[in-house]
Scaffold this active site. Structure first.
Site, PDB file in Angstrom:
ATOM      1  N   GLY A   1     -13.576  -3.468   0.976  1.00 45.89           N
ATOM      2  CA  GLY A   1     -14.901  -2.921   1.310  1.00 45.89           C
ATOM      3  C   GLY A   1     -15.332  -1.871   0.301  1.00 45.89           C
TER       4      GLY A   1
ATOM      5  CE  LYS B   1     -21.275 -15.313   7.518  1.00 46.04           C
ATOM      6  NZ  LYS B   1     -21.104 -14.402   8.645  1.00 46.04           N
TER       7      LYS B   1
ATOM      8  N   GLY C   1      -9.770  -7.649  -1.515  1.00 50.98           N
ATOM      9  CA  GLY C   1      -9.993  -8.682  -0.511  1.00 50.98           C
ATOM     10  C   GLY C   1      -9.468 -10.034  -0.925  1.00 50.98           C
TER      11      GLY C   1
ATOM     12  NE  ARG D   1      -4.158  -1.822   1.856  1.00 53.31           N
ATOM     13  CZ  ARG D   1      -5.042  -2.247   2.742  1.00 53.31           C
ATOM     14  NH1 ARG D   1      -4.907  -1.936   4.007  1.00 53.31           N
ATOM     15  NH2 ARG D   1      -6.074  -2.957   2.364  1.00 53.31           N
TER      16      ARG D   1
HETATM   17  P1  AMP Z   1     -15.754 -13.368   1.784  1.00 54.97           P
HETATM   18  O1  AMP Z   1     -14.972 -12.680   2.851  1.00 54.97           O
HETATM   19  O2  AMP Z   1     -17.223 -13.386   2.020  1.00 54.97           O
HETATM   20  O3  AMP Z   1     -15.376 -12.919   0.390  1.00 54.97           O
HETATM   21  O4  AMP Z   1     -15.357 -14.906   1.888  1.00 54.97           O
HETATM   22  C1  AMP Z   1     -14.068 -15.379   1.666  1.00 54.97           C
HETATM   23  C2  AMP Z   1     -13.953 -16.689   2.369  1.00 54.97           C
HETATM   24  O5  AMP Z   1     -14.955 -17.565   1.884  1.00 54.97           O
HETATM   25  C3  AMP Z   1     -12.637 -17.382   2.172  1.00 54.97           C
HETATM   26  O6  AMP Z   1     -11.930 -17.377   3.381  1.00 54.97           O
HETATM   27  C4  AMP Z   1     -13.037 -18.796   1.758  1.00 54.97           C
HETATM   28  O7  AMP Z   1     -12.335 -19.800   2.447  1.00 54.97           O
HETATM   29  C5  AMP Z   1     -14.490 -18.843   2.152  1.00 54.97           C
HETATM   30  N1  AMP Z   1     -15.237 -19.853   1.375  1.00 54.97           N
HETATM   31  C6  AMP Z   1     -15.329 -19.971   0.047  1.00 54.97           C
HETATM   32  N2  AMP Z   1     -16.031 -21.068  -0.283  1.00 54.97           N
HETATM   33  C7  AMP Z   1     -16.387 -21.671   0.863  1.00 54.97           C
HETATM   34  C8  AMP Z   1     -17.108 -22.840   1.161  1.00 54.97           C
HETATM   35  N3  AMP Z   1     -17.578 -23.610   0.207  1.00 54.97           N
HETATM   36  N4  AMP Z   1     -17.287 -23.161   2.463  1.00 54.97           N
HETATM   37  C9  AMP Z   1     -16.781 -22.366   3.422  1.00 54.97           C
HETATM   38  N5  AMP Z   1     -16.094 -21.242   3.197  1.00 54.97           N
HETATM   39  C10 AMP Z   1     -15.895 -20.883   1.934  1.00 54.97           C
END
Ligand code: AMP
Length: 422
Positions: free
Chosen positions: A402, A226, A379, A40
């Site tokens: 974000g 999620k 991210g 950064r």
């Molecule tokens: P996010 O912060 O919502 O973008 O989520 C990223 C995280 O989602 C990463 O740490 C991944 O390990 C997790 N992830 C992706 N696919 C899966 C899955 N099938 N089950 C559990 N975690 C997941």
């Protein structure tokens, strides 16, 4: 939202003092405070160097971490975390602030620029004011952590005015912080002519361009854990994309909503209706919505777990989905091949575990091999692309997690809206 903003090139900075908001929120080693990744700081160099070359004096500022500038609030938060109230002394609080002092950033920035970076002991206090007043063209100073001021996150106009009083121009180059209406990211623009630096200029040009007038077909790939954290993004992209690909943990809530069995996979039961609404909206808008058809599953969430392939709609009761399977990879890759623009946010599986990184790697590879404009939201997907060695094959990797998510949601970004229009 208007993405067409004035930049440092549209304003005369010669002989002027420029307040430059950077994103110097760098990771540090917990034990000795040394900076573990200076990406950064390096990213800010082109704008700083340009300003110096133009004969400006640069007053840089940034937040670092999440200091709590109010002792009582700090003590309350620590107590809520289960810390012994007797141990919550002022001395300990001061130490927590000291750990987030800008000294290591000033030193690293100085090394990279090849010149001394003057560090102020405060943000708008007597030391910063005196050092800013004495600053000469070609010199760089760095204010203390902007979040040491209580007014920063409240966007206090008095703090913004005090920051502005030290300079004649405001340049924002902290894309990672533009989704926050803070005194140093937005408030200060009320008191100074405000333009973007090169980092924000690029984000607006490429991501803004892809949202406002994309080279079609526009394919959006959404993954991560999620549905609930990406609702706004899915909803907004359904208005502008031609194809939406859903992978990662959130795919199972979609599968369940469609009548599938998803075993012990990540599931957000409160969002089942929403998933069906999104599927209906896609049909109504003529947007192709691609969901995984096969899934690599595991008995437990672990790096050692043995991968077993199942149809996404028929995952056994004792198994959880961990990554997309080969048929899904093929279908997703084919959609990517035909794209004019691809925007990707969120991994396709648990890419942190080697056994379940294949889906994310295959998508990164497909992006690397296409002629389409490829944009990686910050991210985890940015981290995955870098870790897998495809970073230099992408058109653009956003510097804000974000912020890029809110950008994709079509939200107004306060740190961008406050800049002068072209
Ligand atoms: P996010 O912060 O919502 O973008 O989520 C990223 C995280 O989602 C990463 O740490 C991944 O390990 C997790 N992830 C992706 N696919 C899966 C899955 N099938 N089950 C559990 N975690 C997941």
């Amino acid at each position: 939202m208007n993405y067409n903003k004035k930049t440092v090139k549209d304003i005369d900075v010669k002989g002027k003092k420029v307040l430059l908001r950077c994103d110097f929120n760098v990771p540090q080693d917990k034990a000795d405070g040394h900076i573990t990744d200076d990406k950064r700081i390096r990213a800010a160099l082109p704008t700083i160097q340009y300003l110096l070359d133009q004969g400006a004096a640069v007053i840089a500022c940034s937040h670092l971490g999440k200091p709590e500038p109010d002792f009582d609030k700090w003590a309350k938060k620590q107590a809520e975390k289960g810390k012994d109230p007797a141990s919550l002394t002022r001395e300990k609080w001061e130490k927590s602030l000291e750990a987030l002092c800008m000294k290591p950033v000033a030193e690293r920035l100085g090394e990279l620029l090849g010149k001394t970076v003057i560090l102020a002991a405060d943000v708008v206090g007597p030391d910063a004011q005196a050092k800013a007043a004495a600053l000469k063209p070609g010199e760089v100073m760095l204010l203390q952590n902007t979040r040491f001021e209580k007014g920063e996150t409240k966007n206090d106009p008095e703090l913004a005015r005090a920051m502005a009083s030290m300079a004649e121009v405001y340049v924002s180059d902290a894309f990672g912080a533009v989704h926050r209406a803070h005194a140093s990211t937005a408030g200060v623009a009320a008191y100074l002519p405000a333009v973007s630096g090169f980092l924000i200029e690029k984000e607006l040009e490429i991501m803004g361009g892809a949202l406002a007038d994309p080279k079609r077909p526009l394919v959006a790939i959404l993954g991560g854990s999620k549905v609930s954290s990406k609702i706004g993004v899915i909803n907004h992209l359904l208005d502008i994309a031609d194809t939406i690909i859903i992978g990662g943990g959130m795919a199972y809530t979609f599968a369940k909503a469609q009548g599938g069995s998803v075993g012990t996979s990540l599931l957000e039961s409160d969002w089942l209706d929403y998933c069906n609404e999104m599927i209906a909206k896609a049909k109504e808008k003529g947007v192709k919505l691609l969901l995984p058809v096969d899934t690599l599953c595991a008995k437990e969430f672990s790096a050692e777990a043995e991968p077993v392939l199942h149809d996404t709609m028929a995952i056994p009761g004792d198994m959880m989905g961990m990554d997309i399977g080969p048929k899904t990879i093929e279908a997703f890759s084919a959609a990517i091949q035909g794209a004019g623009t691809v925007i990707w946010n969120g991994p396709m599986g648990v890419f942190e575990f080697a056994n379940f990184a294949g889906g994310t790697r295959a998508i990164a590879q497909a992006l690397a091999g296409t002629d389409a404009i490829t944009i990686i939201g910050g991210g985890d997907s940015a981290a995955a692309v870098a870790q897998m060695g495809f970073a230099d094959k992408m058109t653009h990797i956003s510097t804000g997690g974000g912020a890029s998510l809110e950008f994709l949601e079509g939200k107004e970004l306060p740190g961008v809206a406050c800049l002068l229009d072209q």
